[in-house]
Scaffold this motif. Structure first.
Motif, PDB file in Angstrom:
ATOM      1  N   ALA A   1       0.134   2.211  -8.500  1.00 56.87           N
ATOM      2  CA  ALA A   1       0.224   3.620  -8.881  1.00 56.87           C
ATOM      3  C   ALA A   1      -0.776   3.949  -9.980  1.00 56.87           C
ATOM      4  O   ALA A   1      -1.449   4.993  -9.933  1.00 56.87           O
ATOM      5  CB  ALA A   1       1.644   3.943  -9.344  1.00 56.87           C
ATOM      6  N   LEU A   2      -0.891   3.082 -10.965  1.00 57.89           N
ATOM      7  CA  LEU A   2      -1.839   3.315 -12.051  1.00 57.89           C
ATOM      8  C   LEU A   2      -3.279   3.294 -11.531  1.00 57.89           C
ATOM      9  O   LEU A   2      -4.126   4.087 -11.975  1.00 57.89           O
ATOM     10  CB  LEU A   2      -1.656   2.257 -13.143  1.00 57.89           C
ATOM     11  N   ALA A   3      -3.540   2.404 -10.568  1.00 55.46           N
ATOM     12  CA  ALA A   3      -4.874   2.367  -9.969  1.00 55.46           C
ATOM     13  C   ALA A   3      -5.168   3.669  -9.239  1.00 55.46           C
ATOM     14  O   ALA A   3      -6.281   4.216  -9.323  1.00 55.46           O
ATOM     15  CB  ALA A   3      -4.979   1.184  -9.017  1.00 55.46           C
TER      16      ALA A   3
ATOM     17  N   LEU B   1      -5.796   7.267   0.074  1.00 58.72           N
ATOM     18  CA  LEU B   1      -5.073   7.129   1.340  1.00 58.72           C
ATOM     19  C   LEU B   1      -5.764   6.146   2.277  1.00 58.72           C
ATOM     20  O   LEU B   1      -5.104   5.423   3.035  1.00 58.72           O
ATOM     21  CB  LEU B   1      -4.934   8.486   2.022  1.00 58.72           C
ATOM     22  N   GLY B   2      -7.092   6.113   2.235  1.00 59.76           N
ATOM     23  CA  GLY B   2      -7.812   5.153   3.068  1.00 59.76           C
ATOM     24  C   GLY B   2      -7.497   3.723   2.694  1.00 59.76           C
ATOM     25  O   GLY B   2      -7.257   2.877   3.571  1.00 59.76           O
ATOM     26  N   LEU B   3      -7.462   3.438   1.414  1.00 56.81           N
ATOM     27  CA  LEU B   3      -7.120   2.091   0.960  1.00 56.81           C
ATOM     28  C   LEU B   3      -5.679   1.746   1.328  1.00 56.81           C
ATOM     29  O   LEU B   3      -5.380   0.619   1.734  1.00 56.81           O
ATOM     30  CB  LEU B   3      -7.326   1.982  -0.549  1.00 56.81           C
ATOM     31  N   GLY B   4      -4.785   2.721   1.206  1.00 54.39           N
ATOM     32  CA  GLY B   4      -3.395   2.482   1.591  1.00 54.39           C
ATOM     33  C   GLY B   4      -3.252   2.202   3.076  1.00 54.39           C
ATOM     34  O   GLY B   4      -2.503   1.319   3.490  1.00 54.39           O
ATOM     35  N   GLY B   5      -4.014   2.950   3.895  1.00 52.91           N
ATOM     36  CA  GLY B   5      -3.966   2.726   5.330  1.00 52.91           C
ATOM     37  C   GLY B   5      -4.501   1.363   5.724  1.00 52.91           C
ATOM     38  O   GLY B   5      -3.926   0.688   6.594  1.00 52.91           O
ATOM     39  N   LEU B   6      -5.569   0.938   5.080  1.00 52.46           N
ATOM     40  CA  LEU B   6      -6.111  -0.398   5.359  1.00 52.46           C
ATOM     41  C   LEU B   6      -5.105  -1.488   4.986  1.00 52.46           C
ATOM     42  O   LEU B   6      -4.970  -2.488   5.708  1.00 52.46           O
ATOM     43  CB  LEU B   6      -7.419  -0.592   4.588  1.00 52.46           C
ATOM     44  N   ALA B   7      -4.419  -1.294   3.870  1.00 49.77           N
ATOM     45  CA  ALA B   7      -3.406  -2.266   3.457  1.00 49.77           C
ATOM     46  C   ALA B   7      -2.273  -2.345   4.470  1.00 49.77           C
ATOM     47  O   ALA B   7      -1.773  -3.434   4.786  1.00 49.77           O
ATOM     48  CB  ALA B   7      -2.860  -1.899   2.074  1.00 49.77           C
TER      49      ALA B   7
ATOM     50  N   ALA C   1       3.487   3.525  -3.321  1.00 49.81           N
ATOM     51  CA  ALA C   1       3.211   3.744  -4.747  1.00 49.81           C
ATOM     52  C   ALA C   1       1.961   4.601  -4.935  1.00 49.81           C
ATOM     53  O   ALA C   1       1.883   5.395  -5.883  1.00 49.81           O
ATOM     54  CB  ALA C   1       3.050   2.412  -5.465  1.00 49.81           C
ATOM     55  N   VAL C   2       0.989   4.464  -4.031  1.00 48.14           N
ATOM     56  CA  VAL C   2      -0.225   5.271  -4.175  1.00 48.14           C
ATOM     57  C   VAL C   2       0.044   6.732  -3.834  1.00 48.14           C
ATOM     58  O   VAL C   2      -0.616   7.640  -4.357  1.00 48.14           O
ATOM     59  CB  VAL C   2      -1.382   4.719  -3.305  1.00 48.14           C
ATOM     60  N   LEU C   3       1.042   6.980  -2.958  1.00 44.00           N
ATOM     61  CA  LEU C   3       1.431   8.360  -2.693  1.00 44.00           C
ATOM     62  C   LEU C   3       2.020   8.986  -3.947  1.00 44.00           C
ATOM     63  O   LEU C   3       1.851  10.180  -4.210  1.00 44.00           O
ATOM     64  CB  LEU C   3       2.451   8.420  -1.550  1.00 44.00           C
ATOM     65  N   GLY C   4       2.724   8.170  -4.725  1.00 41.98           N
ATOM     66  CA  GLY C   4       3.287   8.658  -5.978  1.00 41.98           C
ATOM     67  C   GLY C   4       2.209   9.155  -6.917  1.00 41.98           C
ATOM     68  O   GLY C   4       2.367  10.187  -7.580  1.00 41.98           O
ATOM     69  N   ALA C   5       1.086   8.460  -6.969  1.00 41.11           N
ATOM     70  CA  ALA C   5      -0.017   8.879  -7.825  1.00 41.11           C
ATOM     71  C   ALA C   5      -0.547  10.249  -7.402  1.00 41.11           C
ATOM     72  O   ALA C   5      -0.850  11.109  -8.244  1.00 41.11           O
ATOM     73  CB  ALA C   5      -1.133   7.842  -7.770  1.00 41.11           C
TER      74      ALA C   5
END
Length: 366
Positions: free
Chosen positions: A147-149, A171-177, A307-311
């Motif tokens: 999230a901080l990232a 979102l791209g990084l999250g999708g790749l993960a 967590a990245v959606l939270g950011a």
């Protein structure tokens, strides 16, 4: 690239990088709820995504602006926590859709808007901003470093004047993960059947949920969203028109396996915050949802690092809160906005809307 839109809005339909990033700004208020709903009920996620895809496109073309299409949060929340089964959720969605279509046609939402006062509606916007911030914090708990990232990426791009680009990267990084964890699923068309996840069931829980949702929908999705259309886009969209379009959406989407959907100030603020200015954002997002429906599996979405959606939700909540207070003038109005917002966070947006309207009415008579 821009195309003239021959509708009642006389607006342009544009397809650009800012429309793309703005479209994704709406998705961060939607995807976490859909992921949770798919994990806790019998809902068919591909069918739900088809519903979102269709009506993003429909209302983007009709209104000629990036109007949001979101899940009805009160009903979806009750389903996620187990208070409603999917058949009960479907029944509540049909009931809510019928009521919204009727009151919109009768012009009753506009009458409510004139009675309750602008500070109350601003308070509803502030309440939604606080709820989005709360949801963002809940999501970040899953992985605070991620999230901080995500926040760091958004902040750096915002300082460089390219905030919209940050959502593509995050979102791209999250999708790749997610793909790295769950693999690439085989595309598959959803079954074209009516009520694929169960026949609607009317129950006391469904009726209670409908009442709770309608209070929130009238305050936020109709009246507050109409006001935000004017604030952010300088567009005169009536609350009654929004009520009718939400009614049509629910009545058409639920039978094909969708969930109750509404417009909303949170999603509209999200689109604006990340660059959307025309209905082209809706078309882009609608096509994206339809494509996602072909590959949506519980495993893939469960693997997405929420967590990245939270950011990203933090950015949306800030944009909506800013819009809530920008036009407020006077200590009394400020107190109402703060009171409605905090009460909406603590109890319920619908309850806060009603109590705020009563306070405004009493003060106006003094």
């Amino acid at each position: 690239m821009a195309y003239s839109l021959g509708s009642s809005t006389d607006s342009d339909l544009e397809f650009s990088m800012s429309e793309l990033t703005g479209a994704l700004g709406d998705s961060v208020t939607v995807l976490p709820l859909l992921i949770a709903l798919a994990a806790t009920t019998s809902v068919s996620l591909p069918h739900v995504l088809v519903g979102f895809g269709i009506f993003q496109i429909v209302w983007g073309l009709y209104y000629g602006m990036p109007l949001s299409v979101e899940p009805m949060k009160a009903l979806i929340g009750l389903a996620i926590v187990g208070s409603l089964s999917y058949p009960e959720l479907a029944a509540a969605g049909l009931l809510a859709g019928g009521v919204l279509l009727l009151v919109g046609k009768l012009g009753l939402v506009g009458e409510i808007q004139r009675l309750v006062g602008e500070p109350v509606i601003r308070g509803v916007q502030f309440a939604v901003a606080l709820l989005l911030l709360e949801a963002a914090l809940d999501l970040t708990v899953e992985s605070i470093p991620l999230a901080l990232a995500g926040l760091a990426i958004v902040g750096l791009f915002a300082l460089a004047g390219h905030q919209g680009t940050s959502i593509l990267l995050v979102l791209g990084l999250g999708g790749l993960a997610a793909v790295a964890t769950a693999g690439i699923p085989t595309p598959r068309l959803p079954d074209p059947t009516l009520f694929p996840a169960g026949t609607p069931t009317v129950s006391s829980a469904a009726l209670e949920g409908t009442v709770a949702q309608l209070g929130m929908t009238v305050g936020n999705a109709a009246i507050a969203t109409a006001l935000l259309c004017s604030d952010l886009y300088d567009r005169n969209v009536s609350a009654d028109s929004l009520s009718k379009s939400m009614g049509v959406t629910c009545l058409a989407a639920v039978p094909i396996g969708g969930v109750p959907m509404c417009h909303g100030s949170g999603g509209l603020a999200g689109k604006y915050a990340f660059g959307a200015r025309t209905g082209g954002a809706n078309v882009i997002l609608g096509v994206g949802y339809l494509a996602l429906a072909l590959v949506a599996t519980g495993a893939l979405l469960a693997a997405f690092p929420v967590a990245v959606l939270g950011a990203l939700l933090v950015v949306v909540s800030i944009e909506l809160a800013r819009a809530s207070f920008a036009p407020v003038d006077g200590r009394q109005s400020l107190a109402i906005v703060l009171g409605v917002g905090i009460l909406g966070l603590a109890i319920n947006v619908g309850v806060a809307f009603v109590l705020g309207a009563i306070v405004f009415w009493v003060l106006a008579r003094e």
